[in-house]
Design an enzyme around this catalytic site. Structure first.
Site, PDB file in Angstrom:
ATOM      1  CD1 TRP A 109      10.239   3.037  -1.067  1.00 23.76           C
ATOM      2  CD2 TRP A 109       8.184   3.476  -0.320  1.00 23.76           C
ATOM      3  NE1 TRP A 109       9.701   3.997  -1.883  1.00 23.76           N
ATOM      4  CE2 TRP A 109       8.434   4.287  -1.444  1.00 23.76           C
ATOM      5  CE3 TRP A 109       6.955   3.582   0.322  1.00 23.76           C
ATOM      6  CZ2 TRP A 109       7.501   5.195  -1.943  1.00 23.76           C
ATOM      7  CZ3 TRP A 109       6.034   4.487  -0.175  1.00 23.76           C
ATOM      8  CH2 TRP A 109       6.305   5.285  -1.294  1.00 23.76           C
ATOM      9  CB  CYS A 125       2.795  -3.634  -2.837  1.00 24.19           C
ATOM     10  SG  CYS A 125       1.892  -2.252  -3.541  1.00 24.19           S
ATOM     11  CG  HIS A 126       4.201   1.260  -2.500  1.00 22.54           C
ATOM     12  ND1 HIS A 126       3.162   0.743  -3.271  1.00 22.54           N
ATOM     13  CD2 HIS A 126       4.543   2.423  -3.074  1.00 22.54           C
ATOM     14  CE1 HIS A 126       2.901   1.580  -4.253  1.00 22.54           C
ATOM     15  NE2 HIS A 126       3.725   2.611  -4.167  1.00 22.54           N
ATOM     16  N   GLY A 127       6.105  -2.325   0.147  1.00 28.50           N
ATOM     17  CA  GLY A 127       6.805  -2.830   1.331  1.00 28.50           C
ATOM     18  C   GLY A 127       8.324  -2.811   1.212  1.00 28.50           C
ATOM     19  N   GLY A 187       0.880  -1.156   0.000  1.00 31.47           N
ATOM     20  CA  GLY A 187       0.000   0.000   0.000  1.00 31.47           C
ATOM     21  C   GLY A 187       0.918   1.207   0.000  1.00 31.47           C
TER      22      GLY A 187
END
Length: 186
Positions: free
Chosen positions: A115, A111-113, A80
């Site tokens: 980061w 996904c955005h994990g 997310g």
């Protein structure tokens, strides 16, 4: 080698997680026999994001500050846009991520994990995938970004999106079965 039915898995999340990226791994890993716990920044209920609006809420089992990484076999970081952005600046969340990385335990981010893996300087020299919009962030952090449903590099598992959840969860189960991974600390 740990069996999934004997594994204890931690999911870390804040508000704004992609709903399926937390709930599908949590539910499928539990169905496989693992003990799965969710940690939020304050130990309180967190709310997901689904489509264009807020989604369902998930009760946390514990607060990030109460987590003892040595008690777990694997870490899962859902994506997310909001959740990973909040966690990558959270000192307790980043301490957990670093402890799992340093121990050689399985770390899975979707996904955005990833980061959080970028923030922990854990993608340098590794093959990683993610949601396409953070591809440049991964590359700038020294990662070898690939466009595939799941990438694994010495127990670090990454996936792109909810469409990849089946492969993501299957790879978590497989990597837990392999046990700890020898990897250089970034």
């Amino acid at each position: 080698m740990a069996k999934i039915a004997e594994a204890r898995i931690l999911i870390i999340s804040a508000n704004g997680f992609e709903q399926s990226e937390l709930m599908v791994p949590r539910d499928e890993l539990r169905a496989a026999g693992a003990r799965v716990e969710v940690a939020s920044p304050d130990g309180k209920t967190i709310r997901g994001w689904k489509g264009e609006d807020w989604g369902e809420s998930v009760e946390a089992d514990t607060a990030l500050g109460a987590v003892k990484p040595q008690d777990y076999d694997a870490l899962v970081i859902p994506g997310g846009q909001i959740n990973p952005d909040l966690l990558r600046v959270n000192k307790e969340a980043m301490a957990i991520v670093r402890a799992f990385l340093d121990s050689g335990k399985v770390v899975a981010a979707i996904c955005h994990g990833p980061w959080l893996l970028v923030e922990a300087d854990a993608v340098r020299g590794r093959t990683v995938t993610s949601y396409a919009s953070i591809r440049t962030d991964v590359k700038n952090a020294g990662g070898n970004w690939v466009d595939r449903e799941v990438a694994v590099d010495k127990g670090i598992i990454t996936s792109r999106s909810p469409a990849d959840l089946k492969a993501f969860v299957a790879k978590i189960i497989e990597e837990i079965g392999e046990g700890r991974h020898e990897r250089k600390v970034a």
